[in-house]
Design a protein around this motif. Sequence first.
Motif, PDB file in Angstrom:
ATOM      1  N   UNK A  47       0.838  -1.200   0.000  1.00 37.64           N
ATOM      2  CA  UNK A  47       0.000   0.000   0.000  1.00 37.64           C
ATOM      3  C   UNK A  47       0.871   1.248   0.000  1.00 37.64           C
ATOM      4  N   UNK A  48       0.352   2.293  -0.648  1.00 37.25           N
ATOM      5  CA  UNK A  48       1.090   3.553  -0.793  1.00 37.25           C
ATOM      6  C   UNK A  48       0.127   4.707  -0.529  1.00 37.25           C
ATOM      7  N   UNK A  61      -8.635   4.583 -12.108  1.00 42.01           N
ATOM      8  CA  UNK A  61      -9.622   5.544 -11.581  1.00 42.01           C
ATOM      9  C   UNK A  61      -9.838   5.361 -10.080  1.00 42.01           C
ATOM     10  N   UNK A  62     -10.087   6.466  -9.382  1.00 37.92           N
ATOM     11  CA  UNK A  62     -10.233   6.444  -7.920  1.00 37.92           C
ATOM     12  C   UNK A  62     -11.310   5.474  -7.452  1.00 37.92           C
ATOM     13  N   UNK A  63     -12.401   5.366  -8.200  1.00 40.93           N
ATOM     14  CA  UNK A  63     -13.506   4.501  -7.787  1.00 40.93           C
ATOM     15  C   UNK A  63     -13.116   3.022  -7.784  1.00 40.93           C
ATOM     16  N   UNK A  64     -12.036   2.670  -8.493  1.00 39.63           N
ATOM     17  CA  UNK A  64     -11.600   1.274  -8.577  1.00 39.63           C
ATOM     18  C   UNK A  64     -10.463   0.946  -7.612  1.00 39.63           C
ATOM     19  N   UNK A  65     -10.159   1.876  -6.715  1.00 43.19           N
ATOM     20  CA  UNK A  65      -9.065   1.663  -5.766  1.00 43.19           C
ATOM     21  C   UNK A  65      -9.584   1.159  -4.426  1.00 43.19           C
ATOM     22  N   UNK A  66      -8.819   0.285  -3.786  1.00 41.89           N
ATOM     23  CA  UNK A  66      -9.082  -0.095  -2.401  1.00 41.89           C
ATOM     24  C   UNK A  66      -8.403   0.949  -1.513  1.00 41.89           C
ATOM     25  N   UNK A  67      -9.186   1.708  -0.764  1.00 41.30           N
ATOM     26  CA  UNK A  67      -8.630   2.781   0.064  1.00 41.30           C
ATOM     27  C   UNK A  67      -8.726   2.426   1.547  1.00 41.30           C
ATOM     28  N   UNK A  68      -7.763   2.892   2.315  1.00 41.91           N
ATOM     29  CA  UNK A  68      -7.777   2.732   3.759  1.00 41.91           C
ATOM     30  C   UNK A  68      -7.076   3.930   4.384  1.00 41.91           C
ATOM     31  N   UNK A  69      -7.286   4.125   5.674  1.00 40.55           N
ATOM     32  CA  UNK A  69      -6.679   5.270   6.366  1.00 40.55           C
ATOM     33  C   UNK A  69      -5.729   4.770   7.448  1.00 40.55           C
ATOM     34  N   UNK A  70      -4.593   5.485   7.624  1.00 38.82           N
ATOM     35  CA  UNK A  70      -3.682   5.129   8.714  1.00 38.82           C
ATOM     36  C   UNK A  70      -4.053   5.929   9.963  1.00 38.82           C
ATOM     37  N   UNK A  71      -3.305   5.751  11.033  1.00 40.98           N
ATOM     38  CA  UNK A  71      -3.625   6.407  12.311  1.00 40.98           C
ATOM     39  C   UNK A  71      -3.475   7.923  12.273  1.00 40.98           C
ATOM     40  N   UNK A  73      -4.511   9.683   9.708  1.00 39.36           N
ATOM     41  CA  UNK A  73      -5.566  10.214   8.851  1.00 39.36           C
ATOM     42  C   UNK A  73      -5.197  10.298   7.381  1.00 39.36           C
ATOM     43  N   UNK A  74      -4.042   9.759   6.997  1.00 36.65           N
ATOM     44  CA  UNK A  74      -3.648   9.748   5.586  1.00 36.65           C
ATOM     45  C   UNK A  74      -4.437   8.681   4.824  1.00 36.65           C
TER      46      UNK A  74
END
Length: 370
Positions: A47-48, A61-71, A73-74
């Motif tokens: 992950x980056x 495209x952004x809609x096709x990305x798996x997104x997560x947040x770190x502690x 808030x990034x």
Amino acid sequence: MKNSLLHTPEGVRDIYGKEYAKKLWVEDVIRKQIGLYGYEVIQTPTFEFFDVFSREVGTTPSKDLFKLADNEGNTMVLRPDFTPGVTRCVAKYFHNLTEPLRLTYQGNTYTNTVGLQGKRKEVTEMGVELIGDDSIFAEAETIALAIESLLAVGLKEFQISIGQVEYFKGMCQAAGIDDQTELKLRDFISEKNIFGAENLLIEAGVLPKYRSSLINITDFFGSIEILRSAKNQADNERSTKAVTRLLELYEILCQYRVEKYVAFDLGMLSKYNYYTGIIFKCFAYGVGDVILRGGRYDNLLEKFGTKAPAVGFGLVVDDLMAALSRQKAEIPEEVTIKVEYPAENFKDALAEARVLRKEGKKVILKRLRK
């Protein structure tokens, strides 16, 4: 609740036993083939930061990305594509290149697609990036290496289709098409949606002669002969240079003796907007989707603060495995030797197993029950 714990989420799967052993063998053969060309291994994070795969970079495209947040808030992203991560790494550690840099990678990528139609959200990819060489020889090397890697694992019925983004861009520039319209037109041309492309061009006020040239791009598919026709139709220097480069590329691929696996498609454009010149895709008998794709991306490193030309390809190992299976390619299976023993003879059985294992053989010790 217990039953739900046994299932995987949609778009991912377990792989084990003989199937996984075959996949590992295929990866090992390809890795060795790539190594013969002098490519060095690189590993980038799973992950980056979101910006590495942002719209500005021109990747998924952004809609096709798996997104997560770190502690902190990034916003982080599971990599959907290796190339932006590799170029970020190169910009950070190799920003003073004096010679071309050859890198190879292997790992899983993740795409949060909707309506999968058989596509997986997690796949294994292998690939190469040749950075710091803007020559036609670099492009020929990556295409020849891709073909030789597929042949090395036993794939026989496949074809590399080669296109040129600059041919399309030259036509758009000559027609006075703006960037936003070009991006929309790119999608229509890629999907061979002639009706949609024509309506878009009419709405944009493009003159009939330019509309005709842009629509006809989809007809330029086939052998080396279609390039000569495309060159005659090109009415601008940018498109003419693009076809000339493809003709030169073909000559070098003939020297590699891989031309029988090559075709050309000037209507082939990529969803990855970072490609700047030659692009290519591999289609194999038995598989509906592309198993390998690549191309030149001379402006991508500049997004990360370093200017250098680059070309590479990525291979989806899972799709290659499906193609090998459909084509009934022979993949060697490891023989497992069973050494059976009663409890009182364990010492002798272990000694026998140790000798066999030193010889590189796979051995299972099986205790006989009374």
